[in-house]
Design a protein around this motif. Structure first.
Motif, short mmCIF file in Angstrom:
data_model
loop_
_atom_site.label_atom_id
_atom_site.label_comp_id
_atom_site.label_asym_id
_atom_site.label_seq_id
_atom_site.Cartn_x
_atom_site.Cartn_y
_atom_site.Cartn_z
N SER A 185 -4.83 9.52 -1.43
CA SER A 185 -5.06 8.32 -2.38
C SER A 185 -4.14 7.10 -1.82
O SER A 185 -3.07 7.24 -0.92
CB SER A 185 -4.32 8.65 -3.57
N CYS A 186 -4.40 5.93 -2.10
CA CYS A 186 -3.82 4.53 -1.54
C CYS A 186 -3.78 3.93 -2.89
O CYS A 186 -4.75 3.44 -3.31
CB CYS A 186 -4.41 4.19 -0.54
N ALA A 187 -2.65 3.67 -3.47
CA ALA A 187 -2.51 2.50 -4.43
C ALA A 187 -2.11 1.43 -3.82
O ALA A 187 -1.14 1.22 -3.09
CB ALA A 187 -1.35 3.00 -5.28
N ALA A 188 -2.92 0.27 -4.31
CA ALA A 188 -2.64 -0.88 -3.71
C ALA A 188 -2.12 -2.18 -4.85
O ALA A 188 -2.75 -2.04 -5.97
CB ALA A 188 -3.86 -1.72 -3.38
N SER A 189 -1.46 -3.01 -4.20
CA SER A 189 -1.09 -3.86 -5.07
C SER A 189 -1.24 -5.23 -4.48
O SER A 189 -0.70 -5.49 -3.44
CB SER A 189 0.45 -3.82 -5.69
N ALA A 190 -1.67 -6.30 -5.27
CA ALA A 190 -1.95 -7.54 -4.78
C ALA A 190 -2.40 -8.47 -5.67
O ALA A 190 -2.67 -8.07 -6.88
CB ALA A 190 -3.13 -7.55 -3.63
N ARG A 191 -2.15 -9.82 -5.67
CA ARG A 191 -2.34 -10.65 -6.78
C ARG A 191 -4.03 -10.78 -6.93
O ARG A 191 -4.33 -10.69 -8.09
CB ARG A 191 -1.79 -12.05 -6.35
N THR A 192 -4.83 -10.73 -5.89
CA THR A 192 -6.06 -10.96 -6.04
C THR A 192 -6.88 -9.93 -4.81
O THR A 192 -6.26 -10.21 -4.00
CB THR A 192 -6.81 -12.00 -6.21
N PHE A 193 -7.73 -9.07 -5.36
CA PHE A 193 -7.97 -8.00 -4.08
C PHE A 193 -9.54 -7.98 -3.86
O PHE A 193 -9.97 -7.50 -3.28
CB PHE A 193 -7.69 -6.58 -4.74
N SER A 194 -10.15 -8.98 -4.78
CA SER A 194 -11.59 -8.80 -4.57
C SER A 194 -12.34 -9.03 -3.12
O SER A 194 -13.33 -8.60 -2.85
CB SER A 194 -12.50 -9.64 -5.69
N ARG A 195 -11.75 -9.92 -2.55
CA ARG A 195 -12.19 -9.98 -1.06
C ARG A 195 -11.44 -9.53 0.12
O ARG A 195 -11.55 -9.78 0.99
CB ARG A 195 -12.20 -11.69 -0.70
N TYR A 196 -10.76 -8.22 -0.32
CA TYR A 196 -10.12 -7.42 0.67
C TYR A 196 -11.03 -6.45 1.11
O TYR A 196 -12.10 -5.85 0.34
CB TYR A 196 -8.84 -6.91 -0.03
N VAL A 197 -10.83 -5.76 2.02
CA VAL A 197 -11.28 -4.63 2.51
C VAL A 197 -9.98 -3.57 2.71
O VAL A 197 -9.11 -3.82 3.37
CB VAL A 197 -12.05 -4.73 4.06
N MET A 198 -10.10 -2.19 2.29
CA MET A 198 -9.25 -1.34 2.69
C MET A 198 -9.89 -0.20 3.39
O MET A 198 -11.09 0.15 3.48
CB MET A 198 -8.65 -0.79 1.14
N LEU A 225 1.01 -1.25 0.08
CA LEU A 225 0.10 0.04 -0.07
C LEU A 225 0.82 1.18 0.15
O LEU A 225 1.86 1.29 0.71
CB LEU A 225 -0.89 0.23 1.20
N VAL A 226 0.51 2.18 -0.79
CA VAL A 226 1.18 3.40 -0.87
C VAL A 226 0.39 4.59 -0.87
O VAL A 226 -0.45 4.83 -1.89
CB VAL A 226 2.17 3.57 -2.24
N GLU A 227 0.60 5.47 0.10
CA GLU A 227 -0.32 6.74 0.31
C GLU A 227 0.24 7.83 -0.45
O GLU A 227 1.41 7.92 -0.48
CB GLU A 227 -0.45 7.07 1.66
N SER A 228 -0.55 8.67 -0.77
CA SER A 228 -0.05 10.06 -1.21
C SER A 228 -1.17 11.09 -0.76
O SER A 228 -2.36 10.66 -0.75
CB SER A 228 0.41 9.98 -2.53
N GLY A 229 -0.83 12.38 -0.83
CA GLY A 229 -1.75 13.44 -0.89
C GLY A 229 -2.01 14.05 0.39
O GLY A 229 -2.71 15.01 0.51
N GLY A 230 -1.11 13.72 1.41
CA GLY A 230 -1.15 14.50 2.33
C GLY A 230 -0.70 15.91 2.26
O GLY A 230 0.19 16.38 1.33
N GLY A 231 -0.68 16.75 3.42
CA GLY A 231 -0.11 18.07 3.39
C GLY A 231 -0.73 18.87 4.48
O GLY A 231 -1.40 18.59 5.61
N LEU A 232 -0.53 20.28 4.33
CA LEU A 232 -1.00 21.18 5.19
C LEU A 232 -2.31 21.99 4.61
O LEU A 232 -2.29 22.23 3.37
CB LEU A 232 0.17 22.39 5.44
N VAL A 233 -3.21 22.06 5.32
CA VAL A 233 -4.45 22.60 4.72
C VAL A 233 -5.19 23.36 6.17
O VAL A 233 -5.18 23.00 7.25
CB VAL A 233 -5.69 21.37 4.41
N GLN A 234 -5.90 24.63 5.59
CA GLN A 234 -6.48 25.30 6.68
C GLN A 234 -7.96 24.78 7.02
O GLN A 234 -8.50 23.76 6.35
CB GLN A 234 -6.60 26.61 6.09
N ALA A 235 -8.22 25.06 8.38
CA ALA A 235 -9.53 24.30 9.03
C ALA A 235 -10.85 25.04 8.10
O ALA A 235 -10.78 26.08 7.38
CB ALA A 235 -9.80 24.95 10.31
N GLY A 236 -11.47 23.96 7.39
CA GLY A 236 -12.70 24.05 6.67
C GLY A 236 -12.44 23.93 5.31
O GLY A 236 -13.33 23.88 4.48
N GLY A 237 -11.12 23.56 5.15
CA GLY A 237 -10.64 23.44 3.99
C GLY A 237 -10.88 21.83 3.30
O GLY A 237 -11.58 20.94 4.19
#
Length: 123
Positions: free
Chosen positions: A21-34, A4-16
């Motif tokens: 995003s999270c990119a996932a790699s697995a052989r088969t993912f259909s029965r997983y929960v993220m 699992l690889v996350e992206s998109g964090g940072g600094l934001v003002q309240a109210g914003g």
């Protein structure tokens, strides 16, 4: 094995808004929960959201209902956390997580964790 690889964090003002995003790699993912779990300094891990990969059904923590939404792009194997109307108390490291089976709001039920992405909400 799930990676699992996350992206998109940072600094934001309240109210914003911010989208993680999270990119996932697995052989088969259909029965997983993220999902997303967060941890603020000096606090325990907190469940935020989960999505069943095959059905798209979601579970959200009460603290974020009405403000955050979780979704996934099935073809891209990518999950998103749309964060709206953010508050300073949303400041934390956000971890993308995964488990085989059903959605759970228990943080210990998740077996796979990404490296985390920092979200900081200023006053």
């Amino acid at each position: 094995q799930v990676q699992l690889v996350e992206s998109g964090g940072g600094l934001v003002q309240a109210g914003g808004s911010l989208r993680l995003s999270c990119a996932a790699s697995a052989r088969t993912f259909s029965r997983y929960v993220m999902g997303w779990i967060r941890q603020a300094p000096g606090k325990e891990r907190e469940f935020v959201a989960a999505i069943s990969w095959s059905s798209g059904m979601t579970t959200l923590a009460d603290s974020v209902k009405g403000r955050f939404t979780v979704s996934r792009d099935y073809d891209k194997n990518t999950m998103y956390l749309q964060m709206n109307s953010v508050k300073p108390e949303d400041t934390a490291v956000y971890y993308c997580v995964a488990r085989y089976g059903i959605r759970s709001s228990e943080t210990n039920d998740y077996d796979y964790f990404g490296q985390g992405t920092q979200v900081t909400v200023s006053e």
